[in-house]
Design an enzyme around this catalytic site. Structure first.
Site, PDB file in Angstrom:
ATOM      1  N   HIS A 262      -6.619  -4.248   5.636  1.00 27.63           N
ATOM      2  CA  HIS A 262      -6.141  -4.459   4.264  1.00 27.63           C
ATOM      3  C   HIS A 262      -7.389  -4.690   3.403  1.00 27.63           C
ATOM      4  CE1 HIS A 262      -3.143  -6.289   1.314  1.00 27.63           C
ATOM      5  NE2 HIS A 262      -4.307  -6.666   0.813  1.00 27.63           N
TER       6      HIS A 262
ATOM      7  N   HIS B 280      -9.537  -4.587  -0.209  1.00 27.54           N
ATOM      8  CA  HIS B 280      -9.557  -4.565  -1.674  1.00 27.54           C
ATOM      9  C   HIS B 280     -10.814  -3.828  -2.123  1.00 27.54           C
ATOM     10  CE1 HIS B 280      -6.378  -7.707  -2.896  1.00 27.54           C
ATOM     11  NE2 HIS B 280      -6.086  -7.236  -1.702  1.00 27.54           N
TER      12      HIS B 280
ATOM     13  N   CYS C 262      -7.749  -8.486  -8.486  1.00 29.63           N
ATOM     14  CA  CYS C 262      -8.299  -9.501  -7.583  1.00 29.63           C
ATOM     15  C   CYS C 262      -8.414 -10.808  -8.362  1.00 29.63           C
ATOM     16  CB  CYS C 262      -9.669  -9.066  -7.064  1.00 29.63           C
ATOM     17  SG  CYS C 262     -10.412 -10.282  -5.972  1.00 29.63           S
TER      18      CYS C 262
ATOM     19  N   ARG D 221       5.024  -5.526  -3.766  1.00 29.41           N
ATOM     20  CA  ARG D 221       4.811  -6.963  -3.581  1.00 29.41           C
ATOM     21  C   ARG D 221       3.399  -7.364  -4.005  1.00 29.41           C
ATOM     22  NH1 ARG D 221       1.652 -10.891  -1.719  1.00 29.41           N
ATOM     23  NH2 ARG D 221       1.055  -9.525  -0.001  1.00 29.41           N
ATOM     24  N   ASP D 222       2.410  -6.978  -3.248  1.00 28.12           N
ATOM     25  CA  ASP D 222       1.028  -7.370  -3.531  1.00 28.12           C
ATOM     26  C   ASP D 222       0.542  -6.759  -4.844  1.00 28.12           C
ATOM     27  OD1 ASP D 222      -1.264  -8.739  -2.958  1.00 28.12           O
ATOM     28  OD2 ASP D 222      -2.048  -7.329  -1.500  1.00 28.12           O
TER      29      ASP D 222
ATOM     30  N   ASN E 127      -6.238  -4.099  -4.714  1.00 29.04           N
ATOM     31  CA  ASN E 127      -5.904  -3.227  -3.586  1.00 29.04           C
ATOM     32  C   ASN E 127      -6.469  -1.823  -3.756  1.00 29.04           C
ATOM     33  OD1 ASN E 127      -3.967  -4.952  -2.042  1.00 29.04           O
ATOM     34  ND2 ASN E 127      -2.917  -4.949  -4.007  1.00 29.04           N
TER      35      ASN E 127
END
Length: 302
Positions: free
Chosen positions: A207, A209, A240, A15-16, A249
């Site tokens: 979470h 990055h 990003c 997803r991300d 990520n």
């Protein structure tokens, strides 16, 4: 606080990781990615999102993906669903967990969705009620928890305020997300300490990055604050959008290499994840953005 002996990794690449890819990824590739991740031992895979295809065209095949995956018993398949239409899609698709997301930064909230933080979270109330009535898990993600591309610093009290609101909505898990990767260990420690005074640390996730190369250090700081759930993306998939050319990520291979090296149990097969990272990167026609993954793959090939 003692470092957790066991950690849950939420794998977010389907997803991300894929949502910002310019070229549409074929549905069968997404399905194979999720299936391979399930087999590698992840307890939680963020599979897709039910949002308007106008805004996120890459996720337009969410229902097809969910219908085609081979579900591994005990694995949580999460989907993003910001509104009732999204929830209906998630429910029909058999999602185990619905994810809602709001920012800790007023400037980010206004720029992105033209409303205040409080208004954005009020919009989630019917979704949260429906999720709970359906007996599904609810996860709330707090974006820009360590910094905002518009306002800069974000006060830990603003993160705590969103966390409190999520608790009131009935969230089972709350993600503290460094959306633009600007966090450093000392700041992460302060934010996690503030959040865990309100939320049980067992329900808080990190979470991070890796935009500025701080993600592993920030995970270490979070471990020392008693946090035992982390999000990661195989091969570091997911750029990003607020820092041109920057990584997004943190790479799952790097996180696993560090955790396993610390003697922390994850239940995930690092070798299998390295193979998955190399495979999906090959499909996307670029080198994996994982140092550990690339080093281990090179060692295997030697």
């Amino acid at each position: 606080m003692p470092t957790p002996a066991k950690v849950k990794i939420v794998e977010v690449s389907p997803r991300d990781g894929l949502q910002n890819e310019k070229q549409f990824i074929p549905t069968d590739i997404k399905v194979e990615l999720i299936n391979r991740l399930s087999q590698a031992g992840f307890q939680n895979v963020e599979a897709t999102s039910f949002v308007s295809p106008k805004w996120v065209p890459q996720m337009a095949d969410g229902a097809e993906v969910m219908a085609a995956i081979q579900r591994k018993p005990g694995t949580i398949y999460s989907v993003l669903a910001p509104n009732m239409r999204g929830f209906d899609g998630a429910l029909a698709a058999g999602a185990d967990e619905v994810v809602i997301f709001g920012a800790a930064s007023e400037a980010f909230s206004q720029k992105n969705i033209n409303c205040s933080i409080a208004e954005s979270i009020a919009r989630f109330e019917p979704v949260a009620e429906a999720v709970k009535a359906a007996g599904l898990r609810l996860r709330g993600s707090i974006s820009c928890a360590l910094g905002c591309p518009y306002q800069g610093e974000v006060d830990p009290s603003a993160v705590v305020d969103v966390a409190r609101r999520y608790l009131e909505l009935g969230c089972d898990e709350i993600d503290v997300a460094d959306t633009i990767g600007v966090g450093t260990p000392a700041r992460v420690e302060r934010v996690m300490k503030a959040v865990t005074e309100v939320v049980d640390p067992a329900r808080v996730a990190g979470h991070f990055h890796d935009t500025y190369g701080q993600a592993l250090a920030n995970i270490l700081a979070s471990l020392q604050a008693g946090i035992s759930i982390y999000h990661a993306s195989v091969a570091g998939l997911g750029g990003c959008p607020y820092a041109k050319g920057a990584t997004g990520n943190v790479a799952t291979e790097d996180v696993l290499y560090m955790l396993h090296g610390m003697g922390i149990e994850t239940g995930v097969d690092l070798d299998a994840v390295v193979d998955i990272g190399q495979w999906i990167s090959g499909h996307l026609d670029r080198k994996a953005a994982s140092r550990a993954g690339n080093a281990l793959a090179a060692r295997k090939a030697a």
